[in-house]
Structure formats: structure tokens, C-alpha cells
Design an enzyme around this catalytic site. Sequence first.
Site, short mmCIF file in Angstrom:
data_model
loop_
_atom_site.label_atom_id
_atom_site.label_comp_id
_atom_site.label_asym_id
_atom_site.label_seq_id
_atom_site.Cartn_x
_atom_site.Cartn_y
_atom_site.Cartn_z
N ILE A 182 -18.23 -9.77 5.14
CA ILE A 182 -18.32 -10.89 4.19
C ILE A 182 -17.40 -12.05 4.56
CG2 ILE A 182 -18.82 -9.23 2.31
CD1 ILE A 182 -16.39 -10.64 0.85
N LYS A 183 -16.50 -11.87 5.49
CA LYS A 183 -15.53 -12.93 5.81
C LYS A 183 -16.20 -14.06 6.60
CE LYS A 183 -12.91 -10.26 3.59
NZ LYS A 183 -11.71 -9.48 3.76
N ASN A 184 -15.43 -15.14 6.85
CA ASN A 184 -16.07 -16.33 7.44
C ASN A 184 -16.63 -16.11 8.84
OD1 ASN A 184 -15.75 -17.71 5.13
ND2 ASN A 184 -14.51 -19.37 5.98
#
Length: 383
Positions: A182-184
Site C-alpha cells: 500500500i505504500k507509495n
Amino acid sequence: MRENFLPFSKPSISEAEIEGVARVLRSGWITTGPKTAEFEESFSRYCGARGSVALCSATAGMHLLLKALGIGPGDEVITPSMTWVSTVNMIVLCGATPVFADIDRHNLMVTAASIEPCITPRTRLIVPVHFAGAAADMDPIRRLCADRSITLVEDAAHAAGTEYKGEKIGASGTAIFSFHPIKNITTGEGGMFCSDDAGLLDAIRRLKFHGLGVDAYDRRSQGRSPQAEVLEPGFKYNLTDIAAVLGLGQLARLDAFIARRAALAARYRELLAEVEEIAPLDVPAYAMRHAWHLFIVRLDTERAGMSRNAFMDELKKKNIGTGIHFLAAHTQKYYRESRPELLGTLPHTEWNSARICSLPLFPAMTEEDVDDVVQAVKEVLKK
Ligand SMILES: *Cc1c(COP(=O)(O)O)cnc(C)c1O
């Protein structure tokens, strides 16, 4: 209503990245190797960091840091309770005591003012979180730590590409990044430990791979020297080349991802301005580049006449996915039961923990997706 489910997050993986992973799989070297070294160098160059060590997660980075600093029983570590529980878990598993600083009510970040009263002679480490892609106000926190010779490490899990006063997070001091999906940017699972402290980088490099004096991969020997010896007991927290090659592709697109996220966030802010039950987080006024990792709103539960959880359930029925970042650590079962005295002591953290909700935000979303979310929010609130 939307026909298909809109998740709150989704990684953007290109065909070229898939092809890159396939090339590594065919190459004969799939664990830590040349791609990991290249990813570490590229990440250092991107952030302006002195050095970077690729790891299997940010949680592993926090564990290694605590071990490298020798933090254990009798030591205190100051961090927010409004964070992912991994930091708090690692502190407890090392035998140390987490001390929770409250947060700014409207940007969810600790401040020098909220940290200072938590400092005691036992304080060994302070771990602020750059929340949702915004930067914590580091200058006063850095001064606080420097004045008292307390180690400062930034939880940069949300902050790949974030800048504070013209400098990327990771460029100075020590920061730990996450590449969870889910991180960038993502490597499937993964993390990066960046520091300007050469001794600390050496310690992390050693501890991440059994405590050998060498990396999993040594360029000269095209592998690991078979004669390498254990210098101290270490862990097995290295990143694979399969993951690192994906990270290289993702890093090259990070600035484009952030630009897209920022445009979507701007649309949300504009469209939600008229929905008085919904308050997005404040964007801090100091100079910063927001990486827009998450789009978090707070539901005015009194005015809406419904709980945050009911609000999320209703959105789900309308095919809109949401998340909670985060349930305050000290309110969760283990911490609630082991540290009951903490309940009620962190008013801004607890207030937000009951009201925050992350709306869908990822680079492949369209403007129409944002409009669908806002429409569903209005319907749930019967507007
Ligand atoms: C995701 C996250 C972590 C942990 O990252 P992993 O790579 O999953 O271990 C730590 N802190 C915060 C604030 C996070 O959001």
C-alpha cells in the site's frame, strides 16, 4: 452506484517491471545481489542519503535499529501511539518501554511540544512518524534531541519522496522506509534503512544478514565469501533481487506517482469542502512536499449520527473500500490490557482513532473514481 469495487489502495505495477522481475528469475541470481546493490544506490541518490540498506520490511529495520543501539530493559522509546503497531511491537519485543507522545489533532503528527514532556533520564530514542505523506516538523524535534543527546530516527514508511524544507526525507539523520504494497512504492514487501551515520549503516548491514561481516552478496566474489565469519549474532532480514528489481522500476516512477496522487487529493479536498461532517487532515504550513500516501478524513460522528465503523460499512455496501490508519496502538487488546493506565491519557490520538478513515487513493485512480467516492460519502450521510 459503482458496478465494481474500488479498493482504498492498489499498487501500480508496469509490464516493464514484470518483465524485469522475470529477467531476474531467469538470471540465476535471485536473492540479494546486484539488483539490491543498484536499488540501494539509486535510493540513496534519490533521497540524497549517505547510504541505504535494503531490508525485507520497515519493521525489520526498526528491529535492527533497536538492536544496533543496544536498546533493552529499562530503556524508554518515545513514539506516537497513532502509528502502525510494528514500531511499538519491536520496542516491546526488545524489552524496552514505549512512551507515547500525543499528536497534533489535525495532522496526526507528534511535535517537539508533545514529545518534550515524555522525556525522562531513561529516554534512549525518539521515533516521529511522517504521517500520510506529509513531513513532521523536524527542526524543533531535531533541536530537542540534539540538546539532550537522544537518538532520533524517522519512521518514513509513508514518506518516500516527501520533502521537508527543500530536503528529501532520508537526506539527513536516519529514516526507515517501507515498500509494503500500500505504500507509495512497493517491492511486494520490503524496506530501506537510510542514514548519514556510517557506523550505524555498517551495524545494520551486518545485523541484517546473520551478523556476518559481509553482505549476502559481495561484488568481488560474485556471491558471498565462503570464509565470512559471524562477528555477532544477527538476523535474516535481507531483500531479494526479485524484489529489488521491482523497487528500481517503482523508484523511477515515484515522482509521477506523487504528482498523480496530489492531483487526486486536490480533487477530494475541493469536492469534500462542502460536506461538513467530513474533515480531511490539515496540510502543515511549513515548507514541504506532500507525498500523499493516504487521503485521511475524520468523520464528525456526532453530527453524522453514526460511528466511523458504520460509515465504513455503508461505504463498502456502495462498493467503496476504506481503511483505518491507524487504530491507536495503546487502544488495541494487548496494549489495552498490559498498559490500562494509558487509556484516556492521549486525547488527540484517541479522538482521531475513533474518527479517521482513509478514502481510496492510488495512482491508477481516475477523476471519476474520486467523484464516485464523494457521491457515495454524500449518500451515506443522506445529503
Ligand atoms: C507500513 C508501516 C510500517 C511498517 O512497514 P513494513 O514494511 O510493513 O514493515 C511502519 N510504520 C508505519 C507508520 C507504517 O505505515
